[in-house]
Design an enzyme around this catalytic site. Structure first.
Site, PDB file in Angstrom:
ATOM      1  N   GLU A  55     -24.155 109.513  86.781  1.00 35.53           N
ATOM      2  CA  GLU A  55     -23.598 110.418  85.769  1.00 35.53           C
ATOM      3  C   GLU A  55     -22.326 111.083  86.278  1.00 35.53           C
ATOM      4  O   GLU A  55     -21.337 111.233  85.555  1.00 35.53           O
ATOM      5  CB  GLU A  55     -24.610 111.515  85.413  1.00 35.53           C
ATOM      6  CG  GLU A  55     -25.933 111.006  84.866  1.00 35.53           C
ATOM      7  CD  GLU A  55     -26.961 110.731  85.965  1.00 35.53           C
ATOM      8  OE1 GLU A  55     -26.575 110.181  87.023  1.00 35.53           O
ATOM      9  OE2 GLU A  55     -28.136 111.032  85.769  1.00 35.53           O
ATOM     10  N   SER A 171     -40.688  73.606 112.168  1.00 31.61           N
ATOM     11  CA  SER A 171     -40.565  73.966 110.755  1.00 31.61           C
ATOM     12  C   SER A 171     -39.129  74.004 110.250  1.00 31.61           C
ATOM     13  O   SER A 171     -38.880  74.357 109.119  1.00 31.61           O
ATOM     14  CB  SER A 171     -41.221  75.325 110.513  1.00 31.61           C
ATOM     15  OG  SER A 171     -40.490  76.318 111.181  1.00 31.61           O
ATOM     16  N   ARG A 187     -33.531  89.143 100.463  1.00 34.33           N
ATOM     17  CA  ARG A 187     -33.458  90.139 101.541  1.00 34.33           C
ATOM     18  C   ARG A 187     -32.590  91.312 101.115  1.00 34.33           C
ATOM     19  O   ARG A 187     -32.939  92.471 101.347  1.00 34.33           O
ATOM     20  CB  ARG A 187     -32.873  89.513 102.814  1.00 34.33           C
ATOM     21  CG  ARG A 187     -33.798  88.546 103.505  1.00 34.33           C
ATOM     22  CD  ARG A 187     -33.125  87.989 104.749  1.00 34.33           C
ATOM     23  NE  ARG A 187     -33.984  86.994 105.395  1.00 34.33           N
ATOM     24  CZ  ARG A 187     -33.592  86.213 106.396  1.00 34.33           C
ATOM     25  NH1 ARG A 187     -32.360  86.300 106.870  1.00 34.33           N
ATOM     26  NH2 ARG A 187     -34.439  85.346 106.913  1.00 34.33           N
ATOM     27  N   GLY A 299     -45.494  83.738 108.727  1.00 34.94           N
ATOM     28  CA  GLY A 299     -46.279  82.514 108.771  1.00 34.94           C
ATOM     29  C   GLY A 299     -47.501  82.578 107.859  1.00 34.94           C
ATOM     30  O   GLY A 299     -47.765  83.596 107.217  1.00 34.94           O
ATOM     31  N   PRO A 300     -48.245  81.438 107.808  1.00 33.29           N
ATOM     32  CA  PRO A 300     -49.342  81.325 106.844  1.00 33.29           C
ATOM     33  C   PRO A 300     -50.475  82.340 107.038  1.00 33.29           C
ATOM     34  O   PRO A 300     -51.120  82.733 106.076  1.00 33.29           O
ATOM     35  CB  PRO A 300     -49.872  79.905 107.050  1.00 33.29           C
ATOM     36  CG  PRO A 300     -49.194  79.354 108.254  1.00 33.29           C
ATOM     37  CD  PRO A 300     -48.004  80.201 108.552  1.00 33.29           C
ATOM     38  N   LEU A 302     -50.367  85.654 108.316  1.00 33.40           N
ATOM     39  CA  LEU A 302     -50.033  87.001 107.838  1.00 33.40           C
ATOM     40  C   LEU A 302     -49.739  86.987 106.332  1.00 33.40           C
ATOM     41  O   LEU A 302     -50.116  87.914 105.609  1.00 33.40           O
ATOM     42  CB  LEU A 302     -48.847  87.564 108.630  1.00 33.40           C
ATOM     43  CG  LEU A 302     -48.385  88.964 108.257  1.00 33.40           C
ATOM     44  CD1 LEU A 302     -49.519  89.981 108.355  1.00 33.40           C
ATOM     45  CD2 LEU A 302     -47.221  89.405 109.144  1.00 33.40           C
TER      46      LEU A 302
END
Ligand code: AOF
Ligand code: ZN
Length: 367
Positions: A55, A171, A187, A299-300, A302
């Site tokens: 404003e 990976s 991000r 990773g898978p 967590l």
């Protein structure tokens, strides 16, 4: 009384608000359009915490032409002295006649007070226009104000057969350059990026935003490492990069903590059991640290734990057009799922192709 142009002007104010998309943390994204006699006399938006609210920015642009105008503000004007003076009296003092807002400010320091101040000063106030769109732009801020916890998005990259790494752990790179650039946008949207010590030890990630086309006003999302036993090496790459890193542990194994603090990290102790951090406590702590949106990039194990704890609001998965086979690692580990009745229900919120990969955005839950 609303008028037929209100929705179009509010849509424009929302576009102004979105200019602060990557930079207003921990504040909400807010835009303001001042309109008099069907012409725009001032535009403004909030850029960064500590800087002028939308404003005030719009009133400055209007250079005294706001008298008798309607202000379209994408959030209830504030009534409180925060980092900056309150906006509701500033609108009244400038002679604004009417204020249109989608929603009240969920911040308990403001909620309803701003509208009350404006009405007491004799301004007309209309609440409710494009409320869904306005909430969506600040979904994380609303979540934090209403629940004390940030909105959490779990980001995953997998092969078409839902595999995230070879059995060896290898990976890089599952998804293509365009998908990885899109992750930088996720991000940039976030107050914090959460990862696990396993990912730090395996990949040594930087977790920074490296896209000059996204205006973060110099900000980097906070990096958060869940590391119950403080195994984080002091020479981890992220510790030498711009922005802050906090390491959450279940106890301050002191030598490790001192080394990390010496390397520039902050170390905090949170509750946990059998060597695992209590993820609900992690989420609450991130809320206390004023995180609106957090991105879980990990990773898978967590990722699965975050979902099973009921703390994931969204999942964004990038699916690459290749097959890694059934010996490769899964998308998420979800121990305890035995029957169809236990399955985690998701709802597809959007699908598009990004480069050679497919991006699927999902909301967690049945509705
Ligand atoms: C507005 N217009 O553009 C924004 C508002 O510490 P401060 O002074 O920056 O105040 C932050 C709070 O003000 C924030 O939590 C939210 O309630 C409100 N944000 N209000 O009138 C704005 N960004
Ligand atoms: Zn304000």
């Amino acid at each position: 009384m609303t008028n037929p142009d209100d929705a179009a002007y509010m849509a424009k104010a929302l576009r102004l608000a979105a200019r602060g998309r990557f930079s207003t943390h921990p504040n909400p994204r807010v835009g303001c359009l001042l309109v008099r006699n069907h012409s725009v006399v001032g535009e403004g938006w909030h850029r960064r915490a500590g800087g002028p609210h939308a404003e005030i920015d719009a009133l400055a642009a209007a250079c005294g032409r706001a008298r008798g105008a309607t202000a379209y503000v994408t959030l209830e004007p504030c009534s409180h002295q925060g980092r900056t003076p309150p906006c509701a009296p500033a609108l009244a003092d400038a002679g604004v006649a009417r204020v249109v807002i989608p929603t009240l400010d969920p911040n308990p320091r403001v909620s309803g007070e701003g509208v009350a101040m404006l009405r007491a000063a004799g301004l007309a106030v209309d609440v409710g226009i494009l409320a869904d769109e306005a909430r969506a732009l600040n979904a994380g801020f609303f979540a934090r104000m209403e629940t004390g916890r940030p909105r959490a998005t779990v980001k995953l990259a997998a092969s078409l057969d839902g595999r995230t790494a070879m059995a060896s752990g290898e990976s890089r790179w599952i998804t293509g350059a365009e998908a990885r650039a899109d992750v930088h946008r996720l991000r940039a949207d976030s107050s914090a990026i959460v990862t696990g010590i396993g990912t730090v030890l395996a990949d040594n990630p930087s977790l920074t935003v490296r896209r000059p086309d996204l205006d973060l006003q110099g900000r980097q999302p906070l990096r958060v490492v869940l590391d119950s036993r403080l195994r984080m090496p002091p020479d981890a790459k992220m510790l030498s990069l711009p922005g802050d890193t906090v390491v959450f542990a279940t106890s301050q194994a002191s030598a490790g903590a001192d080394r990390l603090v010496g390397a520039g990290a902050r170390v905090e102790t949170l509750p946990g059991a059998s060597g695992q951090l209590d993820l609900a406590a992690v989420s609450r702590r991130l809320g206390d640290m004023e995180c609106n949106d957090v991105l879980v990039e990990t990773g898978p194990r967590l990722a699965g734990a975050w979902v099973l704890a009921g703390l994931a609001d969204r999942v964004v998965v990038y699916l690459a057009p290749h097959l890694l086979g059934d010996r490769a690692r899964p998308l998420m580990e979800l121990p305890g799922l035995e029957s169809m009745a236990d399955r985690v229900q998701l709802r597809i919120a959007g699908v598009r192709q990004v480069g050679r990969d497919l991006r699927i955005e999902l909301e967690v839950g049945d509705e």
